[in-house]
Motif scaffolding. Structure first.
Motif, PDB file in Angstrom:
ATOM      1  N   SER A  24      15.294 -11.637   2.066  1.00  0.00           N
ATOM      2  CA  SER A  24      14.986 -11.989   1.012  1.00  0.00           C
ATOM      3  C   SER A  24      13.419 -12.216   1.416  1.00  0.00           C
ATOM      4  N   PRO A  25      12.299 -11.441  -0.053  1.00  0.00           N
ATOM      5  CA  PRO A  25      10.744 -11.754   0.307  1.00  0.00           C
ATOM      6  C   PRO A  25      10.532 -12.986   0.794  1.00  0.00           C
ATOM      7  N   GLU A  26      11.604 -14.132   0.552  1.00  0.00           N
ATOM      8  CA  GLU A  26      10.729 -15.152   0.216  1.00  0.00           C
ATOM      9  C   GLU A  26      11.068 -16.547   1.350  1.00  0.00           C
ATOM     10  N   LEU A  27      11.335 -15.115   2.265  1.00  0.00           N
ATOM     11  CA  LEU A  27      12.471 -15.720   3.881  1.00  0.00           C
ATOM     12  C   LEU A  27      11.101 -15.211   4.699  1.00  0.00           C
ATOM     13  N   TYR A  28      10.024 -14.593   4.180  1.00  0.00           N
ATOM     14  CA  TYR A  28       9.250 -14.081   5.775  1.00  0.00           C
ATOM     15  C   TYR A  28       7.616 -15.246   5.394  1.00  0.00           C
ATOM     16  N   GLY A  29       7.321 -14.861   5.947  1.00  0.00           N
ATOM     17  CA  GLY A  29       5.855 -16.478   5.632  1.00  0.00           C
ATOM     18  C   GLY A  29       4.970 -15.905   5.764  1.00  0.00           C
ATOM     19  N   VAL A  30       3.431 -16.724   5.765  1.00  0.00           N
ATOM     20  CA  VAL A  30       2.332 -16.434   5.377  1.00  0.00           C
ATOM     21  C   VAL A  30       2.175 -15.464   6.464  1.00  0.00           C
ATOM     22  N   LEU A  31       1.603 -15.382   7.883  1.00  0.00           N
ATOM     23  CA  LEU A  31       1.118 -14.761   8.606  1.00  0.00           C
ATOM     24  C   LEU A  31       1.703 -13.091   8.610  1.00  0.00           C
ATOM     25  N   THR A  32       3.367 -13.268   7.831  1.00  0.00           N
ATOM     26  CA  THR A  32       4.062 -12.110   7.957  1.00  0.00           C
ATOM     27  C   THR A  32       3.130 -10.411   6.298  1.00  0.00           C
ATOM     28  N   TYR A  33       3.429 -12.159   5.619  1.00  0.00           N
ATOM     29  CA  TYR A  33       2.243 -11.143   4.517  1.00  0.00           C
ATOM     30  C   TYR A  33       0.821 -11.214   4.735  1.00  0.00           C
ATOM     31  N   THR A  34      -0.486 -11.342   5.953  1.00  0.00           N
ATOM     32  CA  THR A  34      -1.060 -11.976   5.760  1.00  0.00           C
ATOM     33  C   THR A  34      -1.650  -9.773   6.968  1.00  0.00           C
ATOM     34  N   TRP A  35      -0.944 -10.135   7.796  1.00  0.00           N
ATOM     35  CA  TRP A  35      -1.135  -8.482   8.442  1.00  0.00           C
ATOM     36  C   TRP A  35      -0.440  -7.480   7.300  1.00  0.00           C
ATOM     37  N   VAL A  36       0.348  -7.783   7.540  1.00  0.00           N
ATOM     38  CA  VAL A  36       1.421  -6.607   5.925  1.00  0.00           C
ATOM     39  C   VAL A  36      -0.211  -5.841   5.479  1.00  0.00           C
ATOM     40  N   ILE A  37      -0.858  -7.341   3.971  1.00  0.00           N
ATOM     41  CA  ILE A  37      -1.615  -6.999   3.404  1.00  0.00           C
ATOM     42  C   ILE A  37      -2.865  -6.519   4.359  1.00  0.00           C
ATOM     43  N   GLY A  38      -3.364  -6.735   4.966  1.00  0.00           N
ATOM     44  CA  GLY A  38      -4.096  -6.733   6.283  1.00  0.00           C
ATOM     45  C   GLY A  38      -4.419  -5.186   6.685  1.00  0.00           C
ATOM     46  N   ILE A  39      -3.388  -4.646   6.754  1.00  0.00           N
ATOM     47  CA  ILE A  39      -3.003  -3.347   7.360  1.00  0.00           C
ATOM     48  C   ILE A  39      -3.310  -2.160   6.855  1.00  0.00           C
ATOM     49  N   ALA A  40      -2.563  -2.675   5.326  1.00  0.00           N
ATOM     50  CA  ALA A  40      -1.823  -2.187   3.758  1.00  0.00           C
ATOM     51  C   ALA A  40      -4.079  -2.220   3.406  1.00  0.00           C
ATOM     52  N   ALA A  41      -4.425  -3.458   3.037  1.00  0.00           N
ATOM     53  CA  ALA A  41      -5.851  -2.971   3.182  1.00  0.00           C
ATOM     54  C   ALA A  41      -6.848  -2.019   3.892  1.00  0.00           C
ATOM     55  N   LEU A  42      -6.716  -1.627   5.506  1.00  0.00           N
ATOM     56  CA  LEU A  42      -7.260  -1.013   6.273  1.00  0.00           C
ATOM     57  C   LEU A  42      -7.761   0.572   6.188  1.00  0.00           C
ATOM     58  N   GLY A  43      -5.626   0.594   5.001  1.00  0.00           N
ATOM     59  CA  GLY A  43      -5.447   2.244   5.516  1.00  0.00           C
ATOM     60  C   GLY A  43      -6.471   2.040   4.133  1.00  0.00           C
ATOM     61  N   GLY A  44      -6.694   1.780   2.774  1.00  0.00           N
ATOM     62  CA  GLY A  44      -6.703   1.242   1.780  1.00  0.00           C
ATOM     63  C   GLY A  44      -8.759   2.062   2.157  1.00  0.00           C
ATOM     64  N   VAL A  45      -9.125   1.185   2.979  1.00  0.00           N
ATOM     65  CA  VAL A  45     -10.362   1.008   2.796  1.00  0.00           C
ATOM     66  C   VAL A  45     -10.916   2.412   3.854  1.00  0.00           C
ATOM     67  N   THR A  46      -9.566   2.682   4.728  1.00  0.00           N
ATOM     68  CA  THR A  46     -10.132   4.562   5.697  1.00  0.00           C
ATOM     69  C   THR A  46     -10.009   5.398   4.523  1.00  0.00           C
ATOM     70  N   SER A  47      -9.553   5.385   3.490  1.00  0.00           N
ATOM     71  CA  SER A  47      -9.372   5.707   2.402  1.00  0.00           C
ATOM     72  C   SER A  47     -10.457   6.125   1.850  1.00  0.00           C
ATOM     73  N   PHE A  48     -10.449   5.310   0.605  1.00  0.00           N
ATOM     74  CA  PHE A  48     -11.782   5.573   0.433  1.00  0.00           C
ATOM     75  C   PHE A  48     -13.536   5.075   0.923  1.00  0.00           C
ATOM     76  N   VAL A  49     -13.322   5.178   1.881  1.00  0.00           N
ATOM     77  CA  VAL A  49     -14.839   6.026   3.295  1.00  0.00           C
ATOM     78  C   VAL A  49     -13.951   7.879   2.845  1.00  0.00           C
ATOM     79  N   SER A  50     -13.453   7.693   3.383  1.00  0.00           N
ATOM     80  CA  SER A  50     -13.176   9.137   3.737  1.00  0.00           C
ATOM     81  C   SER A  50     -13.462  10.019   1.863  1.00  0.00           C
ATOM     82  N   LYS A  51     -13.013   9.452   1.057  1.00  0.00           N
ATOM     83  CA  LYS A  51     -13.659   9.350  -0.464  1.00  0.00           C
ATOM     84  C   LYS A  51     -15.104  10.141  -0.161  1.00  0.00           C
ATOM     85  N   VAL A  52     -16.120   8.890   0.182  1.00  0.00           N
ATOM     86  CA  VAL A  52     -16.953   8.767   0.073  1.00  0.00           C
ATOM     87  C   VAL A  52     -17.216   9.873   0.962  1.00  0.00           C
ATOM     88  N   GLN A  53     -17.104   9.774   2.285  1.00  0.00           N
ATOM     89  CA  GLN A  53     -17.788  10.906   2.969  1.00  0.00           C
ATOM     90  C   GLN A  53     -17.284  12.921   2.221  1.00  0.00           C
TER      91      GLN A  53
END
Length: 132
Positions: A24-53
């Motif tokens: 269940s989503p509420e069973l995962y801790g803050v650390l898990t959500y932090t790395w998930v959101i962090g990795i996904a956001a890094l993917g978003g940053v690389t996408s944005f940088v490639s769009k700029v390029q």
């Protein structure tokens, strides 16, 4: 119809996840959500940088960057839930989260189709698009 389905899916996801599996989503801790959101956001940053390029986005458009980050983070969390649902190993989950985070809204389309297949297969639901 697809928009209504997507809204219901997002609002009912915790109920569906709990009904289909013991996870269940509420069973995962803050650390898990932090790395998930962090990795996904890094993917978003690389996408944005490639769009700029490529000249598809302006480097100083902070609103577009923030939008890309939110879409990527949401897509990453949904991908993480799907990876957990099918018991993918953590490293494979992290890779999928990063790739879908980089894909952004294209990743959301892929996730939509994946969830549609899962719901049709496991719950025997019929989903039809009346716009066609």
């Amino acid at each position: 119809m697809i928009d209504a389905f997507f809204f219901l899916f997002v609002t009912l996801w915790p109920v569906l996840a709990h009904a289909v599996t013991d996870k269940s989503p509420e069973l995962y801790g803050v650390l898990t959500y932090t790395w998930v959101i962090g990795i996904a956001a890094l993917g978003g940053v690389t996408s944005f940088v490639s769009k700029v390029q490529r000249g598809e986005a302006r480097a100083y458009n902070i609103v577009e960057l923030i939008g890309e980050l939110f879409i990527s983070a949401f897509a990453g969390v949904m991908t993480f839930y799907l990876c957990e649902l099918i018991d993918l190993p953590p490293l494979a989950s992290a890779a999928c989260v990063g790739i879908v985070g980089h894909m952004g809204s294209r990743g959301m389309f892929v996730l939509e189709k994946t969830v549609e297949r899962i719901l049709k297969g496991k719950l025997k639901l019929t989903i039809e698009d009346k716009e066609k």
